[in-house]
Every structure is written in C-alpha cells, then in structure tokens.
Scaffold this motif. Structure first.
Motif, PDB file in Angstrom:
ATOM      1  N   UNK A  75       2.237  -1.133  -3.667  1.00  0.00           N
ATOM      2  CA  UNK A  75       0.601  -1.661  -4.021  1.00  0.00           C
ATOM      3  C   UNK A  75       0.869  -3.120  -3.224  1.00  0.00           C
ATOM      4  N   UNK A  76       1.635  -3.983  -3.696  1.00  0.00           N
ATOM      5  CA  UNK A  76       1.922  -5.401  -3.500  1.00  0.00           C
ATOM      6  C   UNK A  76       2.143  -5.453  -1.877  1.00  0.00           C
ATOM      7  N   UNK A  77       2.941  -4.622  -1.347  1.00  0.00           N
ATOM      8  CA  UNK A  77       3.140  -4.571   0.173  1.00  0.00           C
ATOM      9  C   UNK A  77       2.144  -4.159   0.836  1.00  0.00           C
ATOM     10  N   UNK A  78       1.140  -3.363   0.466  1.00  0.00           N
ATOM     11  CA  UNK A  78      -0.020  -3.106   0.975  1.00  0.00           C
ATOM     12  C   UNK A  78      -0.865  -4.005   0.998  1.00  0.00           C
TER      13      UNK A  78
ATOM     14  N   UNK B 193      -1.397   2.132   5.249  1.00  0.00           N
ATOM     15  CA  UNK B 193      -1.955   3.559   4.859  1.00  0.00           C
ATOM     16  C   UNK B 193      -0.576   4.339   4.330  1.00  0.00           C
ATOM     17  N   UNK B 194       0.549   4.173   4.984  1.00  0.00           N
ATOM     18  CA  UNK B 194       1.687   5.045   4.697  1.00  0.00           C
ATOM     19  C   UNK B 194       2.218   4.506   3.382  1.00  0.00           C
ATOM     20  N   UNK B 195       2.373   3.102   2.822  1.00  0.00           N
ATOM     21  CA  UNK B 195       2.596   2.665   1.742  1.00  0.00           C
ATOM     22  C   UNK B 195       1.770   3.405   0.699  1.00  0.00           C
ATOM     23  N   UNK B 196       0.420   3.357   0.916  1.00  0.00           N
ATOM     24  CA  UNK B 196      -0.564   3.801  -0.234  1.00  0.00           C
ATOM     25  C   UNK B 196      -0.455   5.302  -0.517  1.00  0.00           C
TER      26      UNK B 196
END
Length: 146
Positions: free
Chosen positions: A48-51, A117-120
């Motif tokens: 979440x932090x990266x996104x 989007x991939x991170x999420x």
C-alpha cells in the motif's frame, strides 16, 4: 590489454577450480528462508505504501517534469526556427527529440500506473491465497481427525 596478458588470464582460468556447484552443508532445519525467517513473506502495508508513493509522488512528478520539458523545448524550437525563411537544423532535431520524449513520458506514466495496480492486486491476491490455504488446511485436519 596485451595479447600475452590475455593468454595468462585464460591459462589461469583453465587451471583454476571448475565452476561446478557443491553443497557443503544442508539447509537449516527451518527451511531455506533461514532460521526463524519465513520462506515467503508479503507485507500488505508495504505494498500500500509503495502504491501510495507512486500515486502521490512519482506520477505527479513525472507529469510535472514532462510538461516543464515540453515548455522549454517548445521555446527552444521556436527560437531556432525559421524567422526569415531560414532556420537552424537544430529546430527540427529538437522537435523530433521532444516527440520521442513525450512518448517516453507517456510510456513511463503507463508503467507506473500498471505497477501501482499490480501492487494493489498482489496484496489482495496474497490475502486471498492465505485465506484459501488456511481454509484447505482446516478442512484437511477435520477430515483426518486432527
């Protein structure tokens, strides 16, 4: 590098130990992840932090800096352009370079969006996999009477 030096390096490599792999010990009892460390870990908070960093910092920065480059490049193209019927070749080259720049900025923004989007999606997917695995293990243990 001199030819003789190259020959010495090749001879040294040929005389040395082979590049084959040899295990000198077994993996620790806890598995390949090391003692006390899980083999695979996933942090939903880190994802979440990266996104959020992509959304709040990277995308706006790329957009802003891409527009800044457009303004300054267009000004330079205009300055080098034909005013009296004769312009500099630099003007056309800058214009083509800027078109390439715009394509690259657009591709970078697309890539950042995909990564966000991939991170999420990965966070959701990992959570679903964990729940599914836990449910299957619970079903197995009840069936086997454990």
């Amino acid at each position: 590098m001199a030819w003789d030096e190259w020959e010495q390096i090749k001879a040294g490599a040929a005389a040395g130990p082979s590049a084959s792999m040899r295990l000198n010990q077994l993996a620790p009892a806890a598995g390949g992840g090391g003692v006390g460390k899980p083999d695979m870990a996933s942090s939903a908070a880190a994802k979440r932090a990266a996104a959020k960093a992509i959304d709040d910092d990277l995308e706006p920065g790329v957009t802003r800096d891409g527009k800044h480059a457009a303004e300054t490049t267009n000004a330079a193209v205009k300055e080098f352009g034909a005013k009296d019927g004769h312009g500099w070749d630099t003007s056309g080259a800058l214009k083509r370079a800027h078109e390439t720049w715009e394509k690259q900025v657009k591709m970078l923004l697309g890539r950042l969006s995909s990564e966000k989007q991939a991170l999420s999606a990965t966070g959701i997917s990992m959570q679903n996999n964990e729940l599914d695995t836990a449910a299957r293990l619970a079903r197995q243990s009840r069936i086997q009477g454990i």
